[in-house]
Design a protein around this motif. Structure first.
Motif, PDB file in Angstrom:
ATOM      1  N   VAL A   1      -8.060  15.015 -41.774  1.00 16.03           N
ATOM      2  CA  VAL A   1      -8.171  16.356 -42.369  1.00 16.03           C
ATOM      3  C   VAL A   1      -6.866  16.743 -43.046  1.00 16.03           C
ATOM      4  CG1 VAL A   1      -8.433  18.819 -41.853  1.00 16.03           C
ATOM      5  CG2 VAL A   1      -9.969  17.171 -40.804  1.00 16.03           C
ATOM      6  N   MET A   2      -5.752  16.500 -42.383  1.00 18.67           N
ATOM      7  CA  MET A   2      -4.453  16.888 -42.934  1.00 18.67           C
ATOM      8  C   MET A   2      -4.103  16.081 -44.191  1.00 18.67           C
ATOM      9  SD  MET A   2      -3.258  19.344 -41.189  1.00 18.67           S
ATOM     10  CE  MET A   2      -4.824  19.986 -40.619  1.00 18.67           C
ATOM     11  N   CYS A   3      -4.605  14.853 -44.280  1.00 15.17           N
ATOM     12  CA  CYS A   3      -4.319  14.014 -45.450  1.00 15.17           C
ATOM     13  C   CYS A   3      -5.215  14.320 -46.644  1.00 15.17           C
ATOM     14  CB  CYS A   3      -4.451  12.536 -45.072  1.00 15.17           C
ATOM     15  SG  CYS A   3      -3.140  11.990 -43.978  1.00 15.17           S
TER      16      CYS A   3
ATOM     17  N   ASN B   1      -5.442  23.024 -47.491  1.00 17.88           N
ATOM     18  CA  ASN B   1      -4.199  23.796 -47.509  1.00 17.88           C
ATOM     19  C   ASN B   1      -3.702  23.964 -46.084  1.00 17.88           C
ATOM     20  OD1 ASN B   1      -4.165  24.280 -50.305  1.00 17.88           O
ATOM     21  ND2 ASN B   1      -5.657  25.926 -50.067  1.00 17.88           N
ATOM     22  N   PRO B   2      -2.532  23.411 -45.752  1.00 20.30           N
ATOM     23  CA  PRO B   2      -2.017  23.541 -44.388  1.00 20.30           C
ATOM     24  C   PRO B   2      -1.951  25.005 -43.951  1.00 20.30           C
ATOM     25  CG  PRO B   2      -0.703  21.990 -45.635  1.00 20.30           C
ATOM     26  CD  PRO B   2      -1.651  22.639 -46.612  1.00 20.30           C
TER      27      PRO B   2
ATOM     28  N   ILE C   1      -9.700  24.743 -40.388  1.00 18.10           N
ATOM     29  CA  ILE C   1     -10.289  23.439 -40.705  1.00 18.10           C
ATOM     30  C   ILE C   1     -11.780  23.621 -40.910  1.00 18.10           C
ATOM     31  CG2 ILE C   1     -10.779  21.125 -39.826  1.00 18.10           C
ATOM     32  CD1 ILE C   1      -8.131  21.237 -38.337  1.00 18.10           C
ATOM     33  N   GLN C   2     -12.242  23.277 -42.105  1.00 17.64           N
ATOM     34  CA  GLN C   2     -13.664  23.351 -42.429  1.00 17.64           C
ATOM     35  C   GLN C   2     -14.105  21.987 -42.932  1.00 17.64           C
ATOM     36  OE1 GLN C   2     -14.155  26.620 -45.157  1.00 17.64           O
ATOM     37  NE2 GLN C   2     -13.777  28.131 -43.578  1.00 17.64           N
TER      38      GLN C   2
END
Length: 109
Positions: A80-82, A87-88, A92-93
């Motif tokens: 997800v983060m990659c 957008n940090p 989380i969707q």
């Protein structure tokens, strides 16, 4: 209970010091057992903390299974983060992340 567990996470991280950076094992183990629940912890290299609360009556879960669940969660979180469109700091969707977390739930419950 989770707040108390986060204090234990901070204590374990500070006790490990720089050794935590050198280790590949980020699983912190059992943090806070009560009569009803057991709380386990995991911390990433970037100091993101994962906390899992498990019913104490669930004796089928072993330590290595909890560790494996945290690794799967960490891997999915990294995906997800990659994502370049994430957008940090935003919620989380991700259907893939949600389905992975849902697949872990029957093991924990």
């Amino acid at each position: 209970m989770v707040h108390t567990s986060l204090d234990v996470v901070d204590e374990k991280i500070s006790a490990m010091g720089k050794a935590l950076v050198d280790q590949r094992e980020l699983y912190l183990g059992l943090l806070y057992p009560t009569e009803d629940y057991k709380v386990y912890g995991y911390v990433t290299n970037s100091k993101v903390k994962f906390v899992m609360v498990v019913d104490s009556s669930n004796t089928a879960l072993r330590d290595n299974e909890i560790r494996s669940m945290f690794r799967k969660l960490h891997s999915s979180y990294t995906d997800v983060m990659c994502n370049p469109f994430y957008n940090p700091g935003d919620r989380i969707q991700s259907r893939a992340f949600d389905s992975m977390v849902a697949s872990l739930m029957p093991q924990v419950c």
